[in-house]
Design a protein around this motif. Structure first.
Motif, mmCIF file in Angstrom:
data_model
loop_
_atom_site.group_PDB
_atom_site.id
_atom_site.type_symbol
_atom_site.label_atom_id
_atom_site.label_comp_id
_atom_site.label_asym_id
_atom_site.label_seq_id
_atom_site.Cartn_x
_atom_site.Cartn_y
_atom_site.Cartn_z
ATOM 1 N N ARG A 207 0.821 -1.223 0.000
ATOM 2 C CA ARG A 207 0.000 0.000 0.000
ATOM 3 C C ARG A 207 0.844 1.258 0.000
ATOM 4 O O ARG A 207 0.382 2.324 -0.390
ATOM 5 N N LEU A 211 -1.722 2.711 -6.097
ATOM 6 C CA LEU A 211 -2.114 2.263 -7.439
ATOM 7 C C LEU A 211 -2.169 3.495 -8.340
ATOM 8 O O LEU A 211 -2.791 4.485 -7.991
ATOM 9 N N LEU A 281 4.546 -0.448 -11.424
ATOM 10 C CA LEU A 281 3.425 0.461 -11.219
ATOM 11 C C LEU A 281 3.695 1.853 -11.796
ATOM 12 O O LEU A 281 2.770 2.651 -11.954
ATOM 13 N N GLN A 310 -6.473 -4.082 -14.218
ATOM 14 C CA GLN A 310 -5.575 -2.977 -14.545
ATOM 15 C C GLN A 310 -4.146 -3.506 -14.538
ATOM 16 O O GLN A 310 -3.752 -4.249 -13.630
ATOM 17 N N TYR A 357 -2.082 -5.907 -12.071
ATOM 18 C CA TYR A 357 -1.815 -5.776 -10.632
ATOM 19 C C TYR A 357 -3.034 -5.274 -9.862
ATOM 20 O O TYR A 357 -2.968 -5.082 -8.652
ATOM 21 N N ALA A 358 -4.130 -5.026 -10.571
ATOM 22 C CA ALA A 358 -5.353 -4.634 -9.871
ATOM 23 C C ALA A 358 -6.543 -5.326 -10.517
ATOM 24 O O ALA A 358 -6.536 -5.635 -11.710
ATOM 25 N N ARG A 363 -6.179 -3.536 -5.354
ATOM 26 C CA ARG A 363 -4.945 -4.263 -5.557
ATOM 27 C C ARG A 363 -5.281 -5.753 -5.705
ATOM 28 O O ARG A 363 -6.215 -6.241 -5.070
#
Ligand SMILES: Nc1nc2c(c(=O)[nH]1)N[C@H]1C(S)=C(S)[C@@H](COP(=O)(O)O)O[C@H]1N2
Ligand SMILES: [Mo]
Length: 525
Positions: A207, A211, A281, A310, A357-358, A363
């Motif tokens: 976290r 994102l 990211l 995503q 990754y999402a 997430r």
């Protein structure tokens, strides 16, 4: 005396030692997690084995357990610990100090393994191991006491009558069984709690890296276009993460620390490279709605779901690496050694193929592949959708076989055109009068043009289709019918965007996916 004090008692002593050793390991997992000391003694010992015997033992583990060498070493460590515990439990019948010595020696070993790992301090490792050893010895001693006869041995030998004696034996057995079962449950609870704590840490660490916004969002169709399907009770267009089917070979989902995680792009490329989580990211990302299906899904089954993913287009990464002309297969590997591959030519068109990754704006959940996974529209999961992704390697077609290929599944896995009836569900009774049937149909990468139902083997009639985000997702269908009393059957079939009708002939999931029409029997009364 032989029955209770001899064989029975030594069997219980062996079990007491084994369970105590297991409890010590479980305590080590929980205390390590609570003190943020990863790896735990168990994993640290496994890791030391890998370092020390990387050449010989590891090859043996690979030979015996396939590519899952790490789980194999951990399993081996557990087995050895439990066996030594069992032996020391037995020895404790005559020499009560033996568990102290064995568990203590193991504790020292565990503390050493943990403390020599750069991530754990010596003091913390000592605390973890002292607590674990005390827990293990204490549990073993407790079980030994629980299994002992309450009556004093001399009385047993002399004045006690047979009925009383067998009653005493019966009692001690029952007490021991209860205590053992209880300890097993508590041990399992400790392991689960330790995992939950670690999982929390892993996600919290991720976290810290927010994102990013995708450069292109995937607009979802308005709810109005799906209202009838929703009212009828059809599966929602977007499957919530918590309801999304889960299929993998992992005993428990790998918990990946994003600080250590790297994605490697290599094989038949000009410039292989590594990406950290943060770097991944930081690249331009897109959102795509893609329906994922497992090849094991039976006709009418629920191993299929639709989500908005995503991630970074796989082609962005492959272009950066510079794919060589000899490359034919995109072969990927997970952190736990699972593999799969699909033809490079699949990426020729413009179908979504993401390092995702999402999932649905969150997430990626641990069970769905955190920190990153592959999602490729139109291919079954077993050839494309690697979770806990760590490597994408370009190979020739014959150069590598994914995990399921030598196990009898087809090397190519394009999803087959399929449709499913959600309402009515099999065996239900509905009221006479107006009713709405519904379900989903899919052929990701091509799309659906028509869905038809046939009631009681009558004519095929066309259904209404709800709106979709793209041809890469399933479509919800509905059909209005006036229900008449009696037993009925409804069948469904789909036509894809090229006009091809769904295959009617039934086939089982192996080796390349099920086919056949879904049919549901119901009653109107
Ligand atoms: N690492 C790993 N990834 C994997 C698998 C696996 O066993 N291990 N199974 C695959 C299969 S067979 C399917 S159908 C999909 C399922 O993805 P899901 O669990 O997120 O629905 O993951 C794929 N990715
Ligand atoms: Mo699957």
């Amino acid at each position: 005396m032989e029955d209770s004090g001899g064989r029975g008692e030594s069997a219980r002593a062996v079990l007491a030692g084994a369970l105590g050793a297991g409890f010590a390991l479980a305590t080590g997992e929980l205390v390590s997690a609570a003190l943020d000391a990863a790896p735990s003694p168990l994993l640290a010992v496994g890791g030391r084995f890998i370092d020390r015997f990387a050449g010989s033992l590891k090859d043996l583990a690979v030979a015996v357990f396939g590519t899952n060498d790490k789980p194999a070493l951990v399993a081996g460590t557990i087995v050895i610990t439990v066996l030594l515990g069992a032996a020391s439990g037995h020895a404790a019948l005559r020499r009560p100090w033996v568990p102290w010595a064995t568990f203590g020696a193991f504790g020292v070993f565990g503390a050493w393994a943990q403390a020599t790992d750069e991530q754990v301090g010596t003091f913390t490792a000592l605390v973890v191991c002292v607590v674990s050893v005390l827990a293990g010895v204490g549990a073993t001693a407790g079980l030994l006491v629980a299994g002992r006869l309450q009556t004093h041995p001399p009385a047993l030998d002399e004045g006690v009558g047979a009925p009383e004696r067998s009653q005493a034996i019966e009692w001690s057995r029952r007490r021991f069984a209860l205590a053992s079962g209880g300890l097993l449950v508590v041990s399992a609870g400790f392991v689960a709690a330790g995992r939950a704590l670690t999982q929390g840490d892993v996600i919290a660490a991720a976290r810290a890296i927010p994102l990013p916004r995708p450069i292109r969002r995937r607009a979802l169709p308005g709810r109005a276009g799906q209202a009838e399907a929703g009212r009828a009770g059809v599966s929602p267009y977007v499957t919530p993460n918590a309801d999304f089917y889960r299929i993998d070979t992992a005993l428990s989902s790998p918990l990946v620390d994003v600080a250590d995680w790297r994605l490697r792009i290599g094989g038949l490329v000009e410039h292989p490279f590594l990406l950290s989580y943060e770097e991944l990211l930081s690249l331009d990302s897109v959102e795509e709605a893609v329906t994922l299906q497992c090849v094991s899904n039976e006709v009418g089954g629920d191993l299929v779901g639709n989500a908005v993913w995503q991630g970074v287009p796989l082609l962005t990464l492959l272009d950066r690496a510079g794919v060589r002309a000899s490359a034919e297969q995109v072969f990927s590997t997970s952190v736990d050694g699972w593999t799969c591959g699909f033809p490079l030519s699949v990426l020729d068109g413009d179908r979504p193929a993401l390092v995702a990754y999402a999932m649905n704006g969150e997430r990626l959940p641990v069970r769905h592949g955190f920190p990153a996974r592959l999602v490729v529209s139109g291919l079954y999961g077993y050839v494309s959708a690697t979770k806990w992704l760590t490597e994408v390697e370009l190979t020739t077609w014959d150069g590598a076989d994914g995990y399921w290929v030598p196990r009898g599944w087809s090397k190519t896995g394009p999803i087959k055109l399929a449709s499913r009836i959600d309402v009515p569900s099999a065996g239900t009774t509905i009221e006479p009068g107006p009713t709405v049937f519904g379900g989903v149909a899919w052929l990701p990468a091509v799309g659906i043009s028509v869905v038809e139902v046939s009631i009681d083997d009558g004519e095929w009639v066309e259904c209404r289709l709800a709106s979709v985000a793209s041809e890469h997702t399933w479509v919800q269908w509905t059909y209005r019918w006036i229900a008449t009393r009696g037993r009925h059957e409804v069948r469904v079939r789909a036509v894809d965007a090229h006009g091809t009708v769904q295959v009617e002939k039934s086939a089982p999931p192996a080796p390349d996916g099920a086919s056949g029409y879904h049919r549901v029997e119901f009653e109107v009364a």
